[in-house]
Design a protein around this motif. Structure first.
Motif, PDB file in Angstrom:
ATOM      1  N   THR A   1       0.838  -1.199   0.000  1.00 32.93           N
ATOM      2  CA  THR A   1       0.000   0.000   0.000  1.00 32.93           C
ATOM      3  C   THR A   1       0.873   1.249   0.000  1.00 32.93           C
ATOM      4  O   THR A   1       0.596   2.227  -0.714  1.00 32.93           O
ATOM      5  N   ALA A   2       1.927   1.251   0.802  1.00 27.60           N
ATOM      6  CA  ALA A   2       2.846   2.392   0.826  1.00 27.60           C
ATOM      7  C   ALA A   2       3.536   2.567  -0.521  1.00 27.60           C
ATOM      8  O   ALA A   2       3.703   3.695  -1.016  1.00 27.60           O
ATOM      9  N   ILE A   3       3.905   1.464  -1.144  1.00 27.15           N
ATOM     10  CA  ILE A   3       4.584   1.527  -2.448  1.00 27.15           C
ATOM     11  C   ILE A   3       3.648   2.082  -3.515  1.00 27.15           C
ATOM     12  O   ILE A   3       3.988   3.006  -4.255  1.00 27.15           O
ATOM     13  N   LEU A   4       2.444   1.498  -3.607  1.00 27.77           N
ATOM     14  CA  LEU A   4       1.493   1.950  -4.623  1.00 27.77           C
ATOM     15  C   LEU A   4       1.006   3.360  -4.347  1.00 27.77           C
ATOM     16  O   LEU A   4       0.597   4.074  -5.268  1.00 27.77           O
ATOM     17  N   GLY A   5       1.069   3.790  -3.092  1.00 27.39           N
ATOM     18  CA  GLY A   5       0.679   5.143  -2.755  1.00 27.39           C
ATOM     19  C   GLY A   5       1.563   6.214  -3.362  1.00 27.39           C
ATOM     20  O   GLY A   5       1.192   7.390  -3.390  1.00 27.39           O
ATOM     21  N   THR A   6       2.723   5.827  -3.879  1.00 29.62           N
ATOM     22  CA  THR A   6       3.618   6.788  -4.537  1.00 29.62           C
ATOM     23  C   THR A   6       3.265   6.997  -6.007  1.00 29.62           C
ATOM     24  O   THR A   6       3.914   7.794  -6.680  1.00 29.62           O
ATOM     25  N   MET A   7       2.240   6.287  -6.510  1.00 28.12           N
ATOM     26  CA  MET A   7       1.960   6.291  -7.949  1.00 28.12           C
ATOM     27  C   MET A   7       0.555   6.769  -8.259  1.00 28.12           C
ATOM     28  O   MET A   7      -0.346   6.707  -7.423  1.00 28.12           O
ATOM     29  N   SER A   8       0.371   7.203  -9.495  1.00 27.59           N
ATOM     30  CA  SER A   8      -0.961   7.500 -10.012  1.00 27.59           C
ATOM     31  C   SER A   8      -1.649   6.190 -10.392  1.00 27.59           C
ATOM     32  O   SER A   8      -1.014   5.127 -10.438  1.00 27.59           O
ATOM     33  N   SER A   9      -2.941   6.240 -10.687  1.00 35.10           N
ATOM     34  CA  SER A   9      -3.673   5.037 -11.100  1.00 35.10           C
ATOM     35  C   SER A   9      -3.063   4.416 -12.347  1.00 35.10           C
ATOM     36  O   SER A   9      -2.939   3.190 -12.454  1.00 35.10           O
ATOM     37  N   ARG A  10      -2.677   5.256 -13.293  1.00 35.71           N
ATOM     38  CA  ARG A  10      -2.109   4.736 -14.531  1.00 35.71           C
ATOM     39  C   ARG A  10      -0.764   4.069 -14.284  1.00 35.71           C
ATOM     40  O   ARG A  10      -0.451   3.017 -14.858  1.00 35.71           O
ATOM     41  N   GLN A  11       0.045   4.639 -13.400  1.00 36.93           N
ATOM     42  CA  GLN A  11       1.330   4.024 -13.075  1.00 36.93           C
ATOM     43  C   GLN A  11       1.142   2.685 -12.379  1.00 36.93           C
ATOM     44  O   GLN A  11       1.908   1.751 -12.606  1.00 36.93           O
ATOM     45  N   ARG A  12       0.120   2.588 -11.531  1.00 37.47           N
ATOM     46  CA  ARG A  12      -0.150   1.314 -10.859  1.00 37.47           C
ATOM     47  C   ARG A  12      -0.547   0.239 -11.865  1.00 37.47           C
ATOM     48  O   ARG A  12      -0.161  -0.924 -11.722  1.00 37.47           O
ATOM     49  N   ALA A  13      -1.340   0.615 -12.861  1.00 38.80           N
ATOM     50  CA  ALA A  13      -1.763  -0.341 -13.876  1.00 38.80           C
ATOM     51  C   ALA A  13      -0.573  -0.879 -14.656  1.00 38.80           C
ATOM     52  O   ALA A  13      -0.613  -2.001 -15.165  1.00 38.80           O
ATOM     53  N   GLN A  14       0.492  -0.099 -14.752  1.00 35.91           N
ATOM     54  CA  GLN A  14       1.681  -0.494 -15.521  1.00 35.91           C
ATOM     55  C   GLN A  14       2.830  -0.961 -14.625  1.00 35.91           C
ATOM     56  O   GLN A  14       3.936  -1.151 -15.093  1.00 35.91           O
ATOM     57  N   TYR A  15       2.533  -1.190 -13.345  1.00 33.62           N
ATOM     58  CA  TYR A  15       3.620  -1.451 -12.401  1.00 33.62           C
ATOM     59  C   TYR A  15       4.270  -2.815 -12.621  1.00 33.62           C
ATOM     60  O   TYR A  15       5.469  -2.971 -12.386  1.00 33.62           O
ATOM     61  N   ALA A  16       3.529  -3.815 -13.056  1.00 37.89           N
ATOM     62  CA  ALA A  16       4.140  -5.123 -13.317  1.00 37.89           C
ATOM     63  C   ALA A  16       5.246  -5.006 -14.356  1.00 37.89           C
ATOM     64  O   ALA A  16       6.325  -5.588 -14.204  1.00 37.89           O
ATOM     65  N   GLY A  17       4.983  -4.241 -15.409  1.00 34.83           N
ATOM     66  CA  GLY A  17       6.011  -4.036 -16.430  1.00 34.83           C
ATOM     67  C   GLY A  17       7.202  -3.262 -15.895  1.00 34.83           C
ATOM     68  O   GLY A  17       8.353  -3.559 -16.214  1.00 34.83           O
ATOM     69  N   ARG A  18       6.923  -2.251 -15.068  1.00 31.70           N
ATOM     70  CA  ARG A  18       8.003  -1.458 -14.484  1.00 31.70           C
ATOM     71  C   ARG A  18       8.899  -2.326 -13.590  1.00 31.70           C
ATOM     72  O   ARG A  18      10.126  -2.225 -13.624  1.00 31.70           O
ATOM     73  N   LEU A  19       8.277  -3.194 -12.777  1.00 31.81           N
ATOM     74  CA  LEU A  19       9.044  -4.082 -11.915  1.00 31.81           C
ATOM     75  C   LEU A  19       9.922  -5.032 -12.733  1.00 31.81           C
ATOM     76  O   LEU A  19      11.078  -5.295 -12.381  1.00 31.81           O
ATOM     77  N   THR A  20       9.358  -5.554 -13.812  1.00 34.60           N
ATOM     78  CA  THR A  20      10.117  -6.474 -14.666  1.00 34.60           C
ATOM     79  C   THR A  20      11.317  -5.770 -15.286  1.00 34.60           C
ATOM     80  O   THR A  20      12.431  -6.316 -15.333  1.00 34.60           O
ATOM     81  N   GLU A  21      11.115  -4.542 -15.763  1.00 33.51           N
ATOM     82  CA  GLU A  21      12.219  -3.770 -16.343  1.00 33.51           C
ATOM     83  C   GLU A  21      13.285  -3.465 -15.293  1.00 33.51           C
ATOM     84  O   GLU A  21      14.495  -3.559 -15.566  1.00 33.51           O
ATOM     85  N   PHE A  22      12.858  -3.097 -14.100  1.00 32.31           N
ATOM     86  CA  PHE A  22      13.799  -2.803 -13.019  1.00 32.31           C
ATOM     87  C   PHE A  22      14.628  -4.043 -12.679  1.00 32.31           C
ATOM     88  O   PHE A  22      15.857  -3.951 -12.516  1.00 32.31           O
ATOM     89  N   SER A  23      13.971  -5.194 -12.572  1.00 31.16           N
ATOM     90  CA  SER A  23      14.680  -6.428 -12.233  1.00 31.16           C
ATOM     91  C   SER A  23      15.704  -6.802 -13.298  1.00 31.16           C
ATOM     92  O   SER A  23      16.805  -7.262 -12.978  1.00 31.16           O
ATOM     93  N   ALA A  24      15.338  -6.600 -14.559  1.00 30.85           N
ATOM     94  CA  ALA A  24      16.262  -6.927 -15.649  1.00 30.85           C
ATOM     95  C   ALA A  24      17.421  -5.939 -15.709  1.00 30.85           C
ATOM     96  O   ALA A  24      18.582  -6.334 -15.917  1.00 30.85           O
TER      97      ALA A  24
END
Length: 243
Positions: free
Chosen positions: A148-171
């Motif tokens: 909840t704290a993590i997602l609270g830093t983002m807009s709704s649109r950023q949350r919808a795309q967060y799985a992709g962002r996490l994958t890019e960060f991990s790679a």
């Protein structure tokens, strides 16, 4: 077109609506709220449109055959119109799926975190975390609070795309993350104690992504959630040491 001169056999609107209603009812019997199911269906639909847009864009840069410049020019103009319209439809569908279709919504607005957003974040982060380390017997039971704290830093649109962002960060940071979890994660020589305990949770990978991307906003949401400051300090220390 097929051999009979007919167009592709696409599902009709009534059949699609019937399939959606059936899915909603089946998941409702399993205890999934209709609103949550519709949100996921909307995201899948938006994704399908986005993939179609990308594929058509890649193919729309040349006309078929060799029929002269006027034909090629007309073909390309028509193709661009179709691609632009499909792109607009995909964009609108993406906004609706993210819950941000209101014309007066700010891209930086950070609304209350919803349950389905938490579920999607957890589904995204767990397999990525397990690609770096193993399941720990000491996983702090604060998954919802941390996410909840993590997602609270983002807009709704950023949350919808967060799985992709996490994958890019991990790679992008794979070697650094491997060092971090080897040194501080499950099975490491570091003794388990309060400062590094959150490293034993899949949520640690999401926290690390925010530390690298939006540290100030993360600290703000972390403090608001009254999460232990030592956890965030420990992850910060581990992240810096693994650089």
């Amino acid at each position: 077109m097929n051999a009979a001169g007919e167009g592709p056999q696409l599902p009709d609107a009534v059949s699609v609506a019937n399939a959606k209603t059936t899915l909603l009812q089946l998941l409702a019997r399993a205890g999934v709220f209709t609103g949550d199911t519709e949100e996921l269906i909307g995201l899948v639909e938006a994704g399908a449109l986005a993939r179609a847009y990308e594929e058509i864009t890649a193919r729309a840069g040349s006309a078929p055959g060799d029929k002269g410049e006027p034909y090629e020019s007309g073909w390309l103009d028509g193709a661009r119109d179709v691609v632009d319209e499909l792109g607009a439809i995909a964009t609108r569908a993406g906004r609706r799926s993210a819950g941000s279709d209101a014309p007066d919504e700010s891209p930086e607005e950070r609304p209350r975190v919803r349950r389905m957003e938490l579920e999607r974040a957890q589904v995204a982060v767990t397999p990525l975390y397990l690609s770096f380390t193993s399941v720990s017997d000491f996983d702090p039971e604060v998954t919802s609070e941390v996410l909840t704290a993590i997602l609270g830093t983002m807009s709704s649109r950023q949350r919808a795309q967060y799985a992709g962002r996490l994958t890019e960060f991990s790679a992008s940071h794979r070697a650094r993350l491997e060092r971090l979890y080897t040194e501080y994660g499950p099975g490491s020589p570091i003794a388990i104690h309060g400062r590094y305990s959150v490293v034993h949770s899949p949520t640690s990978l999401a926290v690390l992504e925010r530390l690298a991307t939006a540290p100030s906003a993360l600290r703000e949401e972390w403090d608001a959630a009254e999460l232990p400051p030592a956890w965030l300090d420990g992850l910060t220390t581990a992240w810096n040491a693994s650089a």
